[in-house]
Design a protein around this motif. Structure first.
Motif, PDB file in Angstrom:
ATOM      1  N   GLU A  38       0.965  -1.410   0.138  1.00 30.50           N
ATOM      2  CA  GLU A  38       0.197   0.049   0.068  1.00 30.50           C
ATOM      3  C   GLU A  38       0.812   1.240   0.086  1.00 30.50           C
ATOM      4  O   GLU A  38       0.586   2.311  -0.829  1.00 30.50           O
ATOM      5  CB  GLU A  38      -0.901   0.000   1.218  1.00 30.50           C
ATOM      6  N   TYR A  42       1.777   4.966  -3.122  1.00 27.80           N
ATOM      7  CA  TYR A  42       1.881   6.579  -2.929  1.00 27.80           C
ATOM      8  C   TYR A  42       3.449   6.926  -3.251  1.00 27.80           C
ATOM      9  O   TYR A  42       3.440   8.200  -3.548  1.00 27.80           O
ATOM     10  CB  TYR A  42       1.756   6.750  -1.260  1.00 27.80           C
ATOM     11  N   GLN A 180       4.421   8.237   3.689  1.00 27.73           N
ATOM     12  CA  GLN A 180       3.437   7.852   4.343  1.00 27.73           C
ATOM     13  C   GLN A 180       2.328   7.834   3.557  1.00 27.73           C
ATOM     14  O   GLN A 180       2.032   8.592   2.489  1.00 27.73           O
ATOM     15  CB  GLN A 180       3.599   8.505   5.668  1.00 27.73           C
ATOM     16  N   THR A 181       1.165   6.910   3.775  1.00 34.38           N
ATOM     17  CA  THR A 181       0.083   7.125   2.948  1.00 34.38           C
ATOM     18  C   THR A 181      -0.503   8.321   3.260  1.00 34.38           C
ATOM     19  O   THR A 181      -0.234   8.953   4.208  1.00 34.38           O
ATOM     20  CB  THR A 181      -0.980   6.016   3.398  1.00 34.38           C
ATOM     21  N   GLY A 182      -1.475   8.703   2.128  1.00 32.72           N
ATOM     22  CA  GLY A 182      -2.066  10.087   2.475  1.00 32.72           C
ATOM     23  C   GLY A 182      -1.290  11.330   1.542  1.00 32.72           C
ATOM     24  O   GLY A 182      -1.835  12.057   1.473  1.00 32.72           O
ATOM     25  N   ASN A 184      -0.570  11.912  -1.031  1.00 36.06           N
ATOM     26  CA  ASN A 184      -1.438  12.044  -2.689  1.00 36.06           C
ATOM     27  C   ASN A 184      -2.547  11.224  -2.602  1.00 36.06           C
ATOM     28  O   ASN A 184      -2.749  10.232  -1.923  1.00 36.06           O
ATOM     29  CB  ASN A 184      -0.199  12.148  -3.672  1.00 36.06           C
ATOM     30  N   GLU A 185      -3.198  11.359  -3.853  1.00 36.14           N
ATOM     31  CA  GLU A 185      -4.062  10.381  -4.344  1.00 36.14           C
ATOM     32  C   GLU A 185      -3.678   9.260  -5.242  1.00 36.14           C
ATOM     33  O   GLU A 185      -3.559   9.702  -6.575  1.00 36.14           O
ATOM     34  CB  GLU A 185      -5.225  10.632  -4.486  1.00 36.14           C
TER      35      GLU A 185
ATOM     36  N   ARG B 238      -7.365   5.300   9.421  1.00 38.75           N
ATOM     37  CA  ARG B 238      -6.605   6.087   8.562  1.00 38.75           C
ATOM     38  C   ARG B 238      -6.974   5.861   7.037  1.00 38.75           C
ATOM     39  O   ARG B 238      -6.991   6.873   6.427  1.00 38.75           O
ATOM     40  CB  ARG B 238      -5.099   5.581   8.708  1.00 38.75           C
ATOM     41  N   VAL B 241      -9.252   8.384   5.542  1.00 37.06           N
ATOM     42  CA  VAL B 241      -8.908   9.710   5.549  1.00 37.06           C
ATOM     43  C   VAL B 241      -8.028   9.867   4.413  1.00 37.06           C
ATOM     44  O   VAL B 241      -8.165  10.729   3.658  1.00 37.06           O
ATOM     45  CB  VAL B 241      -8.379  10.152   6.808  1.00 37.06           C
ATOM     46  N   ASP B 242      -7.144   8.930   4.282  1.00 35.92           N
ATOM     47  CA  ASP B 242      -6.328   8.862   3.030  1.00 35.92           C
ATOM     48  C   ASP B 242      -7.118   8.771   1.765  1.00 35.92           C
ATOM     49  O   ASP B 242      -6.807   9.777   0.660  1.00 35.92           O
ATOM     50  CB  ASP B 242      -5.441   7.595   3.100  1.00 35.92           C
ATOM     51  N   LYS B 244      -9.903  10.534   1.386  1.00 34.30           N
ATOM     52  CA  LYS B 244     -10.306  11.743   1.597  1.00 34.30           C
ATOM     53  C   LYS B 244     -11.973  11.471   1.487  1.00 34.30           C
ATOM     54  O   LYS B 244     -12.503  12.506   1.329  1.00 34.30           O
ATOM     55  CB  LYS B 244      -9.994  12.496   0.173  1.00 34.30           C
TER      56      LYS B 244
END
Ligand SMILES: Cc1cc2nc3c(=O)[nH]c(=O)nc-3n(C[C@H](O)[C@H](O)[C@H](O)COP(=O)(O)OP(=O)(O)OC[C@H]3O[C@@H](n4cnc5c(N)ncnc54)[C@H](O)[C@@H]3O)c2cc1C
Lengths: 263, 322
Positions: A38, A42, A180-182, A184-185, B238, B241-242, B244
């Motif tokens: 996962e 990212y 870290q995750t999050g 970007n998308e 989490r 939230v990742d 969105k």
């Protein structure tokens, strides 16, 4: 900017129930669904976005077996320019230090300004990026959740720390970051994208090409060895509500009332 | 037995819970051995932290330096490489600082490295047998670590709970004069505090918390309806939230909010330690998960094996019709 991203093929824990095999030497790998770790998705997305802004190339690399090629292709379908597979029977049984040593050798064959890894993979150790950075004598930051390229030599980065707070720093390139995750998308990869890169040549390097010796990688060099997988004796755990859906809901509503869970 | 050291994480003049936890872990490795706690920082905060740490450790090494005012892993690594014996046993928390420092430190010390330890099974000459997890907590493993050339170990916060500890009254030694060059290539600028959102989940008595099992953004609404019927607030893990689908301020866990509700209903959440680390005050935990082996059932009070997408609307209907 020349960017190298280290990725790994892992069992998809969101898709699988993980069972331990009968003698405890491994998890049951029949019928497992695998995917790209996962966190690595990212990292690759971030690399692509940086390249698209400032130019350069994105190379994805993995230490694995023949089947690991599929994750390289998937990341190339996302937009990575090149893939490199590091594969050799001699790599089996490597600990984190061993994997980082193999990646260090591969990194040495290129001229990378930036090396990214996922923050962690399926063993939850979160160790490869930091080890690789120290072996290459480059600055490092873990759990990076924002990157801004300032100039050829400098980046402004954010690390995600406890409580969702962000630690902002300036880091000199060349450097290594774990993502870290999050941050970007990650873009969606369709079957057509995969088909486009299906025939792209992916070079394979073994221990001899990389000049990695047995004291650095493989089981002989490993100071850290997994002995077994096991099912621990745990406490009682949750009281499981049995019966059909309606029965479970009736029981739960009673419990919620008693515990102040309904207003 | 090689010398044992721990690193004390602290903030705002207060030691982190891991200070006591690492003292306990160190005792498991070298029972009766003297353990040295390393504390870095500046000024009055540093002194306060050394005092607190001395309750758990027989010896505190204090390092007071302007360049250590913020715990920059690169500077602290330089300090430790100058300081630690080559066969030392060094314990750190597996938190965002430990993850930043540990792997590189082990390489520079030419020591072994093992991360996210949850138990110590056996201590032998030059070897440790430790317990950790893989695959998001779905499998446990025993790992053998050759510590003859030293070792850096990180411990999962909360896995060594201390009871009745903290009466050691250790000696605080000011080692600041031994600090060498601390130049870094990663310069700390500032901390940006997490944004506050539309609701404060830390104030809620009842939380309906959704995880990756919600599968699709459109289903978030179904959880909101359930929460409304219960008089609860929606929180999440989490990945939500990742993706969105909900604001960061709704995230429960070590990198999100710490909540203290009376009732915590976790739907489609596997129960990672980073998620569970954000739940304090031992609420009544209800877990709904379609996988009977999900790790969350080990820590929940009540478990239900169901598809949350079918379960949520039925529960909402039942409550509304009552
Ligand atoms: C440094 C760091 C900090 C972190 N901080 C946090 C944090 O603050 N908070 C946090 O939550 N995570 C945090 N994480 C991530 C954490 O490690 C996990 O990846 C995350 O908690 C997993 O979220 P999940 O349980 O929703 O997803 P998963 O682990 O994928 O679990 C999904 C669960 O849903 C179940 N499921 C699937 N479909 C259904 C269905 N239809 N009905 C019922 N059940 C279903 C599955 O069986 C599974 O158990 C952090 C990670 C790192 C490295």
């Amino acid at each position: 900017m020349e960017i190298l991203v280290c990725v790994k093929r892992v069992p998809d824990t969101a898709e699988n129930e993980i069972e331990i095999n009968s003698d405890g030497t491994d998890i049951d790998r029949d019928d497992l669904v695998y995917s790209v770790n996962e966190w690595d998705n990212y990292a690759v997305e971030e690399a692509i976005q940086i390249r698209d802004k400032v130019g350069g190339t994105v190379t994805v690399v993995t230490v694995g077996d023949d089947e690991s090629e599929e994750v390289l292709r998937r990341e190339m379908a996302m937009g990575a320019d090149k893939g490199i597979l590091l594969s050799d029977g001699a790599f089996e049984g490597s600990d984190g230090f061993g994997i980082a040593s193999i990646l260090k050798a591969a990194a040495g064959k290129g001229n990378y300004d930036l090396i990214l890894t996922g923050a962690q993979a399926d063993d939850g150790a979160a160790q490869i990026g930091g080890m690789l950075a120290a072996m290459l004598d480059r600055p490092y930051a873990s759990l990076v959740n924002s990157i801004e390229v300032v100039d050829d030599k400098t980046m402004k980065i954010g690390r995600e720390i406890e409580g969702g707070n962000q630690e902002m720093s300036e880091i000199q390139m060349p450097c290594v970051l774990s993502i870290q995750t999050g941050i970007n998308e990650p873009r969606y990869v369709g079957i057509r994208g995969i088909r486009k890169v299906a025939s792209v040549d992916i070079p394979v390097h073994g221990a001899a090409d990389l000049a990695v010796d047995a004291s650095a990688a493989g089981s002989a060099g490993a100071k850290v060895k997994r002995l077994d997988y096991f099912v621990p004796e745990l406490g009682e755990g949750a009281e499981m509500l049995e019966g059909g859906m309606e029965e479970k809901i009736d029981k739960l509503v009673e419990l919620l009332k008693a515990k102040g869970g309904l207003k | 037995m090689a010398q044992l050291f721990t690193y004390i994480v602290h903030k705002g003049g207060l030691v982190d819970d891991t200070a006591a936890e690492l003292a306990l872990a160190a005792q498991k490795i070298g029972s009766g051995a003297s353990v040295t706690a390393i504390v870095t920082g500046t000024g009055a905060d540093l002194d306060a932290v050394c005092q607190q740490a001395s309750k758990f450790y027989s010896q505190i090494w204090k390092f007071d330096h302007a360049d250590l005012a913020y715990p920059n892993a690169e500077a602290i690594r330089k300090l430790l490489v100058q300081l630690l014996p080559s066969d030392g046993i060094f314990l750190l928390p597996h938190d965002t600082f430990g993850m930043d420092l540990g792997p590189g430190l082990a390489v520079k010390l030419k020591s072994a490295y093992t991360a996210d330890i949850i138990g110590i099974d056996a201590v032998e000459e030059g070897n440790l047998k430790i317990v950790r997890q893989e695959f998001a907590g779905m499998a446990y493993t025993h790992v053998s670590v050759d510590i003859s050339d030293g070792v850096v170990l990180t411990f999962r916060p909360g896995s060594f709970q201390s009871e009745g500890q903290g009466a050691v009254n250790g000696q605080i030694v000011d080692k600041s004069s031994e600090i060498g060059e601390l130049n870094v290539n990663r310069r700390f600028i500032e901390i940006v505090e997490a944004e506050t959102g539309d609701v404060d989940i830390t104030k809620a008595d009842v939380l309906v918390s959704i995880g990756r099992g919600i599968e699709d953004q459109d289903n978030v609404e179904v959880a909101e309806e359930l929460a409304e019927a219960m008089g609860a607030v929606v929180a999440c893990s989490r990945p939500i939230v990742d993706a969105k689908w909900l604001e960061k301020s709704r995230q429960v866990g070590t990198s999100g909010q710490t909540v203290k509700p009376k009732v915590y209903m976790a739907l489609g959440i596997s129960g990672s330690f980073q998620h569970m680390g954000g739940i304090k005050g031992s609420p009544f935990i209800v877990a709904v998960n379609k996988n009977a082996k999900a790790p969350i059932f080990q820590v929940a009070d009540v478990g239900i094996v169901e598809d949350m997408l079918e379960f949520m609307p039925e529960l909402t209907e039942k409550i509304e019709s009552a």
